[in-house]
Design a protein around this motif. Structure first.
Motif, mmCIF file in Angstrom:
data_model
loop_
_atom_site.group_PDB
_atom_site.id
_atom_site.type_symbol
_atom_site.label_atom_id
_atom_site.label_comp_id
_atom_site.label_asym_id
_atom_site.label_seq_id
_atom_site.Cartn_x
_atom_site.Cartn_y
_atom_site.Cartn_z
ATOM 1 N N ALA A 215 0.924 -1.299 -0.020
ATOM 2 C CA ALA A 215 -0.046 0.108 -0.006
ATOM 3 C C ALA A 215 0.911 1.347 -0.030
ATOM 4 C CB ALA A 215 -0.947 0.013 1.155
ATOM 5 N N SER B 214 -5.830 1.684 3.715
ATOM 6 C CA SER B 214 -5.503 2.679 2.440
ATOM 7 C C SER B 214 -5.848 4.060 2.747
ATOM 8 C CB SER B 214 -6.103 1.817 1.218
ATOM 9 O OG SER B 214 -5.344 0.661 0.808
ATOM 10 N N ASP C 249 -3.881 4.950 -2.968
ATOM 11 C CA ASP C 249 -4.414 3.699 -3.145
ATOM 12 C C ASP C 249 -6.011 3.518 -3.799
ATOM 13 O OD1 ASP C 249 -2.138 2.308 -2.632
ATOM 14 O OD2 ASP C 249 -2.816 1.524 -0.801
#
Length: 533
Positions: free
Chosen positions: A16, A41, A45
Protein backbone atom coordinates in the motif's frame (compact mmCIF):
# COMPACT_ATOMS: atom_id res chain seq x y z
CA UNK A 1 6.85 -8.07 13.67
CA UNK A 2 5.00 -9.49 10.66
CA UNK A 3 4.91 -7.56 7.41
CA UNK A 4 1.85 -5.77 6.10
CA UNK A 5 -0.09 -7.69 3.45
CA UNK A 6 -0.10 -6.25 -0.09
CA UNK A 7 -3.13 -4.80 -1.85
CA UNK A 8 -4.16 -5.86 -5.37
CA UNK A 9 -4.30 -2.85 -7.69
CA UNK A 10 -3.88 -2.60 -11.48
CA UNK A 11 -3.23 -6.32 -11.77
CA UNK A 12 -0.35 -6.29 -9.30
CA UNK A 13 0.14 -7.32 -5.68
CA UNK A 14 2.03 -4.43 -4.14
CA UNK A 15 2.56 -2.64 -0.85
CA UNK A 16 0.00 0.00 0.00
CA UNK A 17 1.20 3.51 -0.79
CA UNK A 18 1.05 5.98 2.08
CA UNK A 19 -1.43 3.98 4.17
CA UNK A 20 -3.05 5.81 7.08
CA UNK A 21 -2.69 2.84 9.44
CA UNK A 22 -2.87 -0.92 9.80
CA UNK A 23 -5.13 -3.46 11.47
CA UNK A 24 -5.12 -7.17 12.34
CA UNK A 25 -7.80 -9.81 12.13
CA UNK A 26 -8.92 -11.33 15.44
CA UNK A 27 -9.80 -14.93 16.29
CA UNK A 28 -13.25 -14.45 17.89
CA UNK A 29 -13.05 -17.76 19.74
CA UNK A 30 -10.06 -16.49 21.76
CA UNK A 31 -10.13 -12.73 21.31
CA UNK A 32 -6.49 -12.85 20.20
CA UNK A 33 -5.07 -11.04 17.18
CA UNK A 34 -4.05 -13.26 14.28
CA UNK A 35 -0.70 -13.09 12.54
CA UNK A 36 -0.25 -10.51 9.82
CA UNK A 37 -1.30 -6.89 9.50
CA UNK A 38 -3.33 -5.25 6.76
CA UNK A 39 -3.08 -1.70 5.46
CA UNK A 40 -5.73 0.95 5.91
CA UNK A 41 -5.39 2.57 2.51
CA UNK A 42 -5.26 6.31 1.96
CA UNK A 43 -6.23 8.39 -1.04
CA UNK A 44 -3.36 7.22 -3.23
CA UNK A 45 -4.48 3.59 -3.30
CA UNK A 46 -8.19 4.40 -3.56
CA UNK A 47 -7.78 6.84 -6.42
CA UNK A 48 -5.40 4.59 -8.34
CA UNK A 49 -7.96 1.81 -8.06
CA UNK A 50 -10.66 4.15 -9.40
CA UNK A 51 -8.49 5.22 -12.34
CA UNK A 52 -7.50 1.67 -13.23
CA UNK A 53 -11.07 0.38 -12.97
CA UNK A 54 -12.34 3.26 -15.09
CA UNK A 55 -9.84 2.34 -17.81
CA UNK A 56 -10.88 -1.31 -17.61
CA UNK A 57 -14.59 -0.51 -17.84
CA UNK A 58 -14.47 0.52 -21.50
CA UNK A 59 -12.61 -2.67 -22.42
CA UNK A 60 -14.94 -4.92 -20.43
CA UNK A 61 -18.05 -3.36 -21.97
CA UNK A 62 -17.04 -4.79 -25.35
CA UNK A 63 -15.48 -8.00 -24.00
CA UNK A 64 -16.82 -11.33 -25.16
CA UNK A 65 -19.18 -12.91 -22.59
CA UNK A 66 -17.24 -16.12 -23.13
CA UNK A 67 -14.14 -14.57 -21.56
CA UNK A 68 -16.10 -13.54 -18.48
CA UNK A 69 -17.60 -17.03 -18.27
CA UNK A 70 -14.21 -18.73 -18.49
CA UNK A 71 -12.81 -16.49 -15.77
CA UNK A 72 -15.70 -17.25 -13.41
CA UNK A 73 -15.48 -20.99 -14.04
CA UNK A 74 -11.72 -21.11 -13.51
CA UNK A 75 -12.10 -19.10 -10.33
CA UNK A 76 -14.72 -21.58 -9.08
CA UNK A 77 -12.37 -24.48 -9.78
CA UNK A 78 -9.53 -22.80 -7.91
CA UNK A 79 -11.77 -22.15 -4.90
CA UNK A 80 -12.68 -25.83 -4.72
CA UNK A 81 -9.07 -26.93 -5.21
CA UNK A 82 -7.99 -24.71 -2.31
CA UNK A 83 -10.91 -25.35 0.02
CA UNK A 84 -8.79 -26.61 2.92
CA UNK A 85 -6.82 -23.36 3.23
CA UNK A 86 -9.91 -21.22 2.64
CA UNK A 87 -12.01 -23.03 5.24
CA UNK A 88 -9.23 -22.91 7.81
CA UNK A 89 -8.74 -19.18 7.28
CA UNK A 90 -12.45 -18.38 7.44
CA UNK A 91 -12.85 -20.50 10.57
CA UNK A 92 -10.02 -18.68 12.38
CA UNK A 93 -11.26 -15.23 11.39
CA UNK A 94 -15.01 -15.69 11.98
CA UNK A 95 -15.38 -18.56 14.45
CA UNK A 96 -17.92 -20.17 12.11
CA UNK A 97 -17.74 -23.99 12.19
CA UNK A 98 -15.82 -25.75 9.46
CA UNK A 99 -18.54 -28.40 9.14
CA UNK A 100 -21.05 -28.20 7.81
CA UNK A 101 -21.23 -24.40 7.59
CA UNK A 102 -18.04 -23.39 5.80
CA UNK A 103 -16.84 -26.48 3.96
CA UNK A 104 -20.03 -28.29 3.01
CA UNK A 105 -22.50 -25.41 2.74
CA UNK A 106 -21.07 -21.96 2.10
CA UNK A 107 -18.04 -22.81 -0.04
CA UNK A 108 -20.02 -24.98 -2.51
CA UNK A 109 -22.68 -22.28 -2.66
CA UNK A 110 -19.99 -19.76 -3.62
CA UNK A 111 -18.47 -21.82 -6.41
CA UNK A 112 -21.99 -22.63 -7.62
CA UNK A 113 -22.82 -18.90 -7.78
CA UNK A 114 -19.77 -18.31 -9.94
CA UNK A 115 -20.74 -21.12 -12.32
CA UNK A 116 -24.32 -19.86 -12.54
CA UNK A 117 -22.85 -16.47 -13.38
CA UNK A 118 -20.80 -18.07 -16.15
CA UNK A 119 -23.94 -19.68 -17.58
CA UNK A 120 -25.77 -16.36 -17.50
CA UNK A 121 -22.86 -14.58 -19.19
CA UNK A 122 -22.90 -17.05 -22.08
CA UNK A 123 -26.68 -17.25 -22.42
CA UNK A 124 -27.23 -13.49 -22.33
CA UNK A 125 -30.96 -13.32 -21.55
CA UNK A 126 -30.15 -11.14 -18.51
CA UNK A 127 -29.75 -8.29 -21.03
CA UNK A 128 -33.53 -8.49 -21.62
CA UNK A 129 -33.49 -7.40 -25.29
CA UNK A 130 -36.73 -5.84 -26.56
CA UNK A 131 -37.28 -5.20 -30.26
CA UNK A 132 -40.11 -3.30 -31.96
CA UNK A 133 -39.62 -4.08 -35.65
CA UNK A 134 -42.48 -1.84 -36.86
CA UNK A 135 -40.93 1.30 -35.34
CA UNK A 136 -37.34 -0.01 -35.51
CA UNK A 137 -36.70 0.71 -31.82
CA UNK A 138 -34.59 -1.71 -29.81
CA UNK A 139 -33.39 -1.74 -26.20
CA UNK A 140 -31.41 -3.89 -23.79
CA UNK A 141 -29.65 -3.81 -20.46
CA UNK A 142 -26.01 -2.95 -21.10
CA UNK A 143 -22.89 -2.70 -18.91
CA UNK A 144 -22.62 0.44 -16.82
CA UNK A 145 -19.37 1.37 -18.52
CA UNK A 146 -18.01 2.19 -15.07
CA UNK A 147 -16.70 0.32 -12.00
CA UNK A 148 -18.84 -1.27 -9.30
CA UNK A 149 -17.74 -0.96 -5.67
CA UNK A 150 -18.54 -3.99 -3.49
CA UNK A 151 -18.51 -3.87 0.33
CA UNK A 152 -18.49 -7.36 1.82
CA UNK A 153 -20.24 -8.21 5.14
CA UNK A 154 -18.71 -9.98 8.14
CA UNK A 155 -21.08 -12.96 8.43
CA UNK A 156 -20.54 -14.73 5.08
CA UNK A 157 -16.78 -14.93 4.38
CA UNK A 158 -17.34 -16.78 1.08
CA UNK A 159 -20.86 -16.39 -0.36
CA UNK A 160 -21.10 -12.61 0.17
CA UNK A 161 -17.40 -11.83 0.05
CA UNK A 162 -16.41 -8.70 -1.83
CA UNK A 163 -14.27 -11.06 -3.92
CA UNK A 164 -16.25 -14.14 -5.11
CA UNK A 165 -19.66 -13.30 -3.61
CA UNK A 166 -22.96 -12.58 -5.29
CA UNK A 167 -22.37 -8.86 -5.92
CA UNK A 168 -18.91 -9.58 -7.34
CA UNK A 169 -20.35 -12.22 -9.69
CA UNK A 170 -23.30 -10.11 -10.82
CA UNK A 171 -21.16 -7.06 -11.55
CA UNK A 172 -18.72 -9.08 -13.67
CA UNK A 173 -21.45 -10.91 -15.59
CA UNK A 174 -22.72 -7.44 -16.51
CA UNK A 175 -19.15 -6.74 -17.69
CA UNK A 176 -18.24 -4.11 -15.12
CA UNK A 177 -14.92 -4.01 -13.21
CA UNK A 178 -15.09 -4.47 -9.43
CA UNK A 179 -13.34 -2.52 -6.69
CA UNK A 180 -13.63 -4.90 -3.75
CA UNK A 181 -13.53 -3.59 -0.19
CA UNK A 182 -12.78 -6.46 2.19
CA UNK A 183 -14.57 -6.76 5.50
CA UNK A 184 -12.06 -6.14 8.33
CA UNK A 185 -13.38 -9.23 10.07
CA UNK A 186 -11.91 -11.65 7.54
CA UNK A 187 -9.17 -9.91 5.51
CA UNK A 188 -7.01 -13.03 5.26
CA UNK A 189 -9.81 -15.07 3.71
CA UNK A 190 -10.53 -12.26 1.26
CA UNK A 191 -6.83 -12.07 0.37
CA UNK A 192 -6.75 -15.82 -0.37
CA UNK A 193 -9.82 -15.50 -2.60
CA UNK A 194 -8.27 -12.53 -4.40
CA UNK A 195 -5.05 -14.48 -4.99
CA UNK A 196 -7.08 -17.26 -6.62
CA UNK A 197 -9.07 -14.75 -8.67
CA UNK A 198 -5.84 -13.11 -9.84
CA UNK A 199 -4.58 -16.54 -10.97
CA UNK A 200 -7.76 -17.05 -12.98
CA UNK A 201 -7.40 -13.55 -14.41
CA UNK A 202 -3.98 -14.38 -15.82
CA UNK A 203 -5.39 -17.18 -17.96
CA UNK A 204 -7.94 -15.03 -19.80
CA UNK A 205 -7.58 -11.87 -21.82
CA UNK A 206 -9.24 -9.48 -19.40
CA UNK A 207 -7.85 -6.07 -18.40
CA UNK A 208 -5.74 -5.68 -15.27
CA UNK A 209 -8.42 -3.60 -13.57
CA UNK A 210 -11.14 -6.25 -13.90
CA UNK A 211 -11.09 -6.53 -10.13
CA UNK A 212 -8.99 -4.91 -7.40
CA UNK A 213 -8.79 -5.39 -3.64
CA UNK A 214 -8.47 -2.88 -0.81
CA UNK A 215 -8.75 -4.14 2.77
CA UNK A 216 -9.89 -1.00 4.54
CA UNK A 217 -9.93 2.79 4.30
CA UNK A 218 -11.23 5.66 6.44
CA UNK A 219 -14.95 6.42 6.47
CA UNK A 220 -14.50 9.72 4.66
CA UNK A 221 -12.77 7.92 1.78
CA UNK A 222 -15.63 5.42 1.59
CA UNK A 223 -18.02 8.34 1.10
CA UNK A 224 -15.78 9.79 -1.61
CA UNK A 225 -15.51 6.43 -3.33
CA UNK A 226 -19.23 5.68 -3.68
CA UNK A 227 -19.93 9.22 -4.91
CA UNK A 228 -16.97 9.54 -7.28
CA UNK A 229 -17.88 10.63 -10.85
CA UNK A 230 -16.14 7.58 -12.33
CA UNK A 231 -18.00 5.02 -10.19
CA UNK A 232 -21.03 3.34 -11.75
CA UNK A 233 -22.74 1.73 -8.74
CA UNK A 234 -22.15 0.23 -5.30
CA UNK A 235 -23.28 -2.97 -3.58
CA UNK A 236 -23.23 -2.89 0.23
CA UNK A 237 -24.17 -5.46 2.87
CA UNK A 238 -23.77 -4.39 6.49
CA UNK A 239 -25.08 -2.23 9.28
CA UNK A 240 -27.89 0.28 8.85
CA UNK A 241 -25.90 3.35 10.06
CA UNK A 242 -22.97 2.64 7.73
CA UNK A 243 -25.22 1.82 4.79
CA UNK A 244 -27.33 4.94 5.18
CA UNK A 245 -24.24 7.15 5.40
CA UNK A 246 -22.96 5.67 2.13
CA UNK A 247 -26.42 6.03 0.57
CA UNK A 248 -26.59 9.72 1.47
CA UNK A 249 -23.24 10.34 -0.21
CA UNK A 250 -24.12 8.29 -3.30
CA UNK A 251 -27.56 9.89 -3.62
CA UNK A 252 -26.09 13.39 -3.54
CA UNK A 253 -23.94 12.41 -6.50
CA UNK A 254 -26.74 10.59 -8.32
CA UNK A 255 -24.94 7.24 -8.02
CA UNK A 256 -26.92 3.99 -7.64
CA UNK A 257 -26.23 2.10 -4.41
CA UNK A 258 -27.85 -1.21 -3.46
CA UNK A 259 -28.03 -1.83 0.27
CA UNK A 260 -28.79 -4.80 2.46
CA UNK A 261 -29.22 -3.41 5.96
CA UNK A 262 -31.24 -4.83 8.87
CA UNK A 263 -34.23 -7.14 9.26
CA UNK A 264 -36.07 -8.84 12.14
CA UNK A 265 -37.82 -11.33 9.82
CA UNK A 266 -41.17 -11.69 11.62
CA UNK A 267 -42.72 -15.09 12.22
CA UNK A 268 -46.48 -15.39 12.82
CA UNK A 269 -47.53 -18.63 14.49
CA UNK A 270 -51.29 -19.03 14.29
CA UNK A 271 -53.42 -20.83 16.92
CA UNK A 272 -54.09 -23.97 14.88
CA UNK A 273 -50.40 -24.53 14.23
CA UNK A 274 -49.60 -24.37 17.94
CA UNK A 275 -52.40 -26.75 18.81
CA UNK A 276 -51.37 -29.18 16.10
CA UNK A 277 -47.55 -29.33 16.41
CA UNK A 278 -46.28 -27.21 19.31
CA UNK A 279 -43.23 -29.32 20.17
CA UNK A 280 -42.03 -29.52 16.57
CA UNK A 281 -42.43 -25.78 16.12
CA UNK A 282 -40.44 -25.03 19.28
CA UNK A 283 -37.57 -27.21 18.07
CA UNK A 284 -37.68 -25.79 14.55
CA UNK A 285 -37.67 -22.22 15.79
CA UNK A 286 -34.83 -22.74 18.29
CA UNK A 287 -32.71 -24.44 15.62
CA UNK A 288 -33.28 -21.60 13.17
CA UNK A 289 -32.72 -18.76 15.64
CA UNK A 290 -29.52 -20.22 17.11
CA UNK A 291 -28.02 -21.43 13.82
CA UNK A 292 -24.71 -19.70 13.19
CA UNK A 293 -25.09 -18.04 16.61
CA UNK A 294 -28.01 -16.10 15.13
CA UNK A 295 -25.73 -14.14 12.82
CA UNK A 296 -27.85 -14.36 9.69
CA UNK A 297 -29.58 -11.43 8.04
CA UNK A 298 -32.62 -13.73 7.83
CA UNK A 299 -32.58 -14.75 11.50
CA UNK A 300 -36.14 -14.86 12.98
CA UNK A 301 -35.89 -12.00 15.46
CA UNK A 302 -39.58 -11.40 16.15
CA UNK A 303 -42.32 -13.98 16.72
CA UNK A 304 -46.01 -13.06 16.98
CA UNK A 305 -48.03 -15.53 19.06
CA UNK A 306 -51.70 -15.77 20.05
CA UNK A 307 -52.43 -15.34 23.75
CA UNK A 308 -53.35 -18.44 25.76
CA UNK A 309 -51.99 -21.56 27.42
CA UNK A 310 -50.59 -23.03 24.19
CA UNK A 311 -48.41 -19.98 23.65
CA UNK A 312 -47.23 -20.02 27.25
CA UNK A 313 -46.20 -23.65 26.85
CA UNK A 314 -44.44 -22.80 23.58
CA UNK A 315 -42.53 -19.91 25.20
CA UNK A 316 -41.44 -22.09 28.10
CA UNK A 317 -40.28 -24.87 25.77
CA UNK A 318 -38.26 -22.50 23.59
CA UNK A 319 -36.70 -20.85 26.67
CA UNK A 320 -35.60 -24.29 27.90
CA UNK A 321 -34.03 -25.08 24.50
CA UNK A 322 -32.19 -21.75 24.52
CA UNK A 323 -30.82 -22.48 27.98
CA UNK A 324 -29.75 -26.01 27.00
CA UNK A 325 -27.85 -24.91 23.90
CA UNK A 326 -24.26 -23.81 24.56
CA UNK A 327 -23.62 -20.22 23.40
CA UNK A 328 -21.78 -20.05 20.09
CA UNK A 329 -18.93 -17.82 18.99
CA UNK A 330 -19.79 -14.33 17.78
CA UNK A 331 -18.06 -12.83 14.78
CA UNK A 332 -16.30 -10.10 16.72
CA UNK A 333 -16.38 -7.94 19.84
CA UNK A 334 -18.53 -5.33 18.11
CA UNK A 335 -21.29 -7.93 17.67
CA UNK A 336 -21.32 -8.48 21.43
CA UNK A 337 -21.46 -4.78 22.27
CA UNK A 338 -24.11 -4.28 19.57
CA UNK A 339 -26.25 -6.96 21.20
CA UNK A 340 -25.97 -5.25 24.56
CA UNK A 341 -27.01 -1.92 23.02
CA UNK A 342 -29.98 -3.50 21.21
CA UNK A 343 -31.19 -5.31 24.34
CA UNK A 344 -30.94 -2.10 26.32
CA UNK A 345 -33.25 -0.45 23.78
CA UNK A 346 -35.71 -3.36 23.74
CA UNK A 347 -36.01 -3.63 27.52
CA UNK A 348 -36.23 0.14 27.93
CA UNK A 349 -39.37 0.06 25.76
CA UNK A 350 -41.18 -2.69 27.59
CA UNK A 351 -39.64 -6.01 26.55
CA UNK A 352 -39.23 -8.52 29.40
CA UNK A 353 -36.06 -10.61 29.48
CA UNK A 354 -36.87 -14.33 29.75
CA UNK A 355 -33.44 -15.87 29.45
CA UNK A 356 -29.90 -14.79 28.53
CA UNK A 357 -29.21 -11.13 27.99
CA UNK A 358 -25.52 -11.03 28.92
CA UNK A 359 -22.12 -11.76 27.37
CA UNK A 360 -20.38 -15.00 28.35
CA UNK A 361 -17.40 -14.41 30.59
CA UNK A 362 -14.02 -15.76 29.48
CA UNK A 363 -11.95 -15.84 26.32
CA UNK A 364 -13.38 -14.84 23.00
CA UNK A 365 -16.73 -13.33 22.11
CA UNK A 366 -19.88 -15.21 23.10
CA UNK A 367 -23.35 -14.16 24.21
CA UNK A 368 -25.93 -16.13 26.14
CA UNK A 369 -28.87 -17.26 24.01
CA UNK A 370 -31.55 -14.66 24.66
CA UNK A 371 -35.35 -14.53 24.59
CA UNK A 372 -37.62 -11.59 25.37
CA UNK A 373 -41.36 -11.10 25.37
CA UNK A 374 -43.74 -8.18 25.16
CA UNK A 375 -47.50 -7.82 24.98
CA UNK A 376 -49.14 -7.00 21.69
CA UNK A 377 -50.50 -3.81 23.19
CA UNK A 378 -47.04 -2.64 24.26
CA UNK A 379 -45.61 -3.52 20.86
CA UNK A 380 -48.21 -1.34 19.15
CA UNK A 381 -47.29 1.56 21.45
CA UNK A 382 -43.52 1.19 20.88
CA UNK A 383 -43.34 -0.62 17.55
CA UNK A 384 -40.36 1.28 16.15
CA UNK A 385 -38.08 0.70 19.15
CA UNK A 386 -39.26 -2.89 19.59
CA UNK A 387 -38.15 -3.69 16.04
CA UNK A 388 -34.53 -2.86 16.87
CA UNK A 389 -32.42 -5.60 15.29
CA UNK A 390 -30.42 -7.69 17.77
CA UNK A 391 -27.88 -9.34 15.47
CA UNK A 392 -27.14 -12.62 17.21
CA UNK A 393 -28.88 -15.43 19.17
CA UNK A 394 -31.84 -13.26 20.19
CA UNK A 395 -35.57 -13.18 19.49
CA UNK A 396 -38.59 -11.27 20.81
CA UNK A 397 -41.98 -12.90 21.39
CA UNK A 398 -44.96 -10.58 20.84
CA UNK A 399 -48.11 -12.03 22.43
CA UNK A 400 -51.34 -10.77 20.85
CA UNK A 401 -54.63 -10.50 22.72
CA UNK A 402 -56.75 -11.60 19.76
CA UNK A 403 -56.79 -12.06 16.00
CA UNK A 404 -57.51 -8.41 15.34
CA UNK A 405 -54.40 -7.42 17.27
CA UNK A 406 -52.34 -10.02 15.40
CA UNK A 407 -53.20 -8.30 12.12
CA UNK A 408 -52.56 -4.88 13.66
CA UNK A 409 -49.08 -6.03 14.69
CA UNK A 410 -48.39 -6.82 11.02
CA UNK A 411 -49.60 -3.33 10.06
CA UNK A 412 -46.92 -1.83 12.34
CA UNK A 413 -43.99 -3.78 10.90
CA UNK A 414 -41.14 -2.08 9.05
CA UNK A 415 -39.80 -3.51 5.80
CA UNK A 416 -38.07 -6.88 6.16
CA UNK A 417 -36.21 -9.35 4.01
CA UNK A 418 -38.55 -12.19 5.00
CA UNK A 419 -41.78 -12.96 6.83
CA UNK A 420 -43.32 -16.33 7.65
CA UNK A 421 -46.75 -17.62 8.65
CA UNK A 422 -47.19 -20.97 10.39
CA UNK A 423 -50.75 -22.26 10.21
CA UNK A 424 -52.81 -25.40 10.70
CA UNK A 425 -52.26 -28.00 7.96
CA UNK A 426 -56.01 -28.07 7.45
CA UNK A 427 -58.34 -25.09 7.29
CA UNK A 428 -58.50 -24.13 10.98
CA UNK A 429 -56.40 -20.95 10.50
CA UNK A 430 -57.52 -20.05 6.99
CA UNK A 431 -59.71 -17.07 7.88
CA UNK A 432 -56.95 -15.45 9.96
CA UNK A 433 -54.37 -16.27 7.30
CA UNK A 434 -56.42 -14.51 4.62
CA UNK A 435 -56.60 -11.37 6.80
CA UNK A 436 -52.94 -11.45 7.79
CA UNK A 437 -51.20 -12.40 4.55
CA UNK A 438 -52.04 -9.28 2.46
CA UNK A 439 -50.68 -7.05 5.22
CA UNK A 440 -47.49 -9.02 5.78
CA UNK A 441 -46.98 -9.48 2.02
CA UNK A 442 -46.38 -5.74 1.55
CA UNK A 443 -43.74 -5.64 4.28
CA UNK A 444 -41.42 -8.46 3.24
CA UNK A 445 -39.41 -9.42 0.19
CA UNK A 446 -39.87 -13.18 0.62
CA UNK A 447 -43.03 -14.65 2.16
CA UNK A 448 -42.80 -18.16 3.62
CA UNK A 449 -45.41 -20.64 4.76
CA UNK A 450 -44.58 -23.20 7.45
CA UNK A 451 -40.85 -22.71 6.98
CA UNK A 452 -38.16 -20.77 8.82
CA UNK A 453 -36.48 -18.01 6.78
CA UNK A 454 -32.84 -18.72 7.65
CA UNK A 455 -31.83 -20.44 4.41
CA UNK A 456 -31.43 -18.37 1.23
CA UNK A 457 -31.40 -20.59 -1.83
CA UNK A 458 -29.39 -19.57 -4.88
CA UNK A 459 -32.39 -19.72 -7.19
CA UNK A 460 -33.53 -17.57 -10.13
CA UNK A 461 -36.80 -17.10 -8.23
CA UNK A 462 -35.16 -15.89 -5.01
CA UNK A 463 -35.78 -12.40 -3.66
CA UNK A 464 -33.09 -11.55 -1.14
CA UNK A 465 -34.22 -8.00 -0.68
CA UNK A 466 -37.23 -6.21 0.68
CA UNK A 467 -38.85 -2.89 1.58
CA UNK A 468 -36.82 -0.27 3.42
CA UNK A 469 -35.13 -0.46 5.91
CA UNK A 470 -34.20 -4.06 5.10
CA UNK A 471 -32.71 -2.80 1.84
CA UNK A 472 -32.41 0.48 0.00
CA UNK A 473 -34.83 -0.56 -2.75
CA UNK A 474 -37.49 -3.28 -2.71
CA UNK A 475 -37.26 -3.84 -6.47
CA UNK A 476 -33.89 -5.61 -6.41
CA UNK A 477 -32.29 -8.76 -5.05
CA UNK A 478 -28.69 -9.55 -4.15
CA UNK A 479 -29.23 -13.32 -4.60
CA UNK A 480 -30.64 -15.01 -7.67
CA UNK A 481 -29.26 -14.92 -11.18
CA UNK A 482 -30.27 -13.34 -13.54
CA UNK A 483 -32.31 -10.84 -11.45
CA UNK A 484 -29.33 -9.76 -9.33
CA UNK A 485 -27.38 -8.77 -12.45
CA UNK A 486 -29.81 -6.01 -13.43
CA UNK A 487 -28.62 -3.79 -10.54
CA UNK A 488 -25.35 -3.24 -12.36
CA UNK A 489 -26.71 -2.44 -15.80
CA UNK A 490 -28.07 0.55 -17.70
CA UNK A 491 -31.08 0.42 -20.04
CA UNK A 492 -30.07 1.59 -23.50
CA UNK A 493 -32.34 2.18 -26.45
CA UNK A 494 -31.48 2.28 -30.19
CA UNK A 495 -33.90 4.18 -32.45
CA UNK A 496 -33.52 3.60 -36.20
CA UNK A 497 -29.84 2.68 -35.77
CA UNK A 498 -28.27 0.97 -38.76
CA UNK A 499 -28.02 -2.85 -38.40
CA UNK A 500 -24.23 -2.90 -38.62
CA UNK A 501 -24.01 -0.52 -35.66
CA UNK A 502 -26.26 -2.44 -33.28
CA UNK A 503 -24.89 -4.42 -30.31
CA UNK A 504 -24.92 -8.18 -30.83
CA UNK A 505 -27.88 -8.65 -28.52
CA UNK A 506 -30.09 -6.51 -30.77
CA UNK A 507 -28.99 -7.72 -34.20
CA UNK A 508 -31.54 -9.46 -36.40
CA UNK A 509 -29.53 -12.70 -36.46
CA UNK A 510 -29.44 -13.00 -32.61
CA UNK A 511 -25.84 -14.32 -32.46
CA UNK A 512 -26.11 -14.59 -28.66
CA UNK A 513 -29.15 -16.90 -28.86
CA UNK A 514 -30.66 -15.05 -25.88
CA UNK A 515 -34.38 -14.85 -25.23
CA UNK A 516 -35.72 -11.61 -26.73
CA UNK A 517 -39.10 -9.89 -26.69
CA UNK A 518 -39.80 -9.24 -30.38
CA UNK A 519 -43.05 -7.48 -31.19
CA UNK A 520 -44.60 -8.78 -27.97
CA UNK A 521 -43.45 -12.40 -28.28
CA UNK A 522 -40.60 -14.02 -26.38
CA UNK A 523 -38.36 -15.97 -28.75
CA UNK A 524 -34.80 -17.02 -29.44
CA UNK A 525 -35.36 -16.95 -33.17
CA UNK A 526 -33.70 -14.53 -35.54
CA UNK A 527 -35.77 -11.79 -37.10
CA UNK A 528 -36.80 -13.03 -40.51
CA UNK A 529 -35.75 -10.94 -43.48
CA UNK A 530 -38.66 -9.23 -45.24
CA UNK A 531 -40.03 -11.15 -48.21
CA UNK A 532 -40.08 -9.36 -51.57
CA UNK A 533 -42.37 -10.19 -54.46
Amino acid sequence: MSSTRPVFIAGQWREARNPVGTFQAVDPSTGQALEGSYPISGKEDVYEAITTAHQAAEVLSSTSPEQIAVFLEQFAELIEANRVALVESAHRETGLPKEPRLNSTELPRTSNQLRLGAQAAREGSWTNPVIDTKRNIRSYHAPLGAPVVVFGPNNFPFAFNAVAGGDFTAALVARNPVIAKANPGHPGTTRLLAELASQALQSVSLPAGTFQLLYHFPNELALELVSHPRIGATGFTGSRPAGLALKAAADRAGKPIYLELSSVNPIFILPGALEERLEALANEFATSCLMGTGQFCTNPGLVALPGGTQSETFVQRVAALFQEKAPGVLLNERTSTGLQESLKTLTAHGAELLTGGTPVEGQGFRFNNTLLRVSGEQFLHESEALQTEAFGPVSLFVVAENERQTVEIAHHLEGNLTGAIYSHTGSADETLYQSLEPVLRQRVGRLLNDKMPTGVEVSPAMQHGGPFPSTGHAGFTSVGIPASISRFTVLQSYDNVRPSRLPRELQDENPTHAWRLIDGTWTRDAIAAPQHA
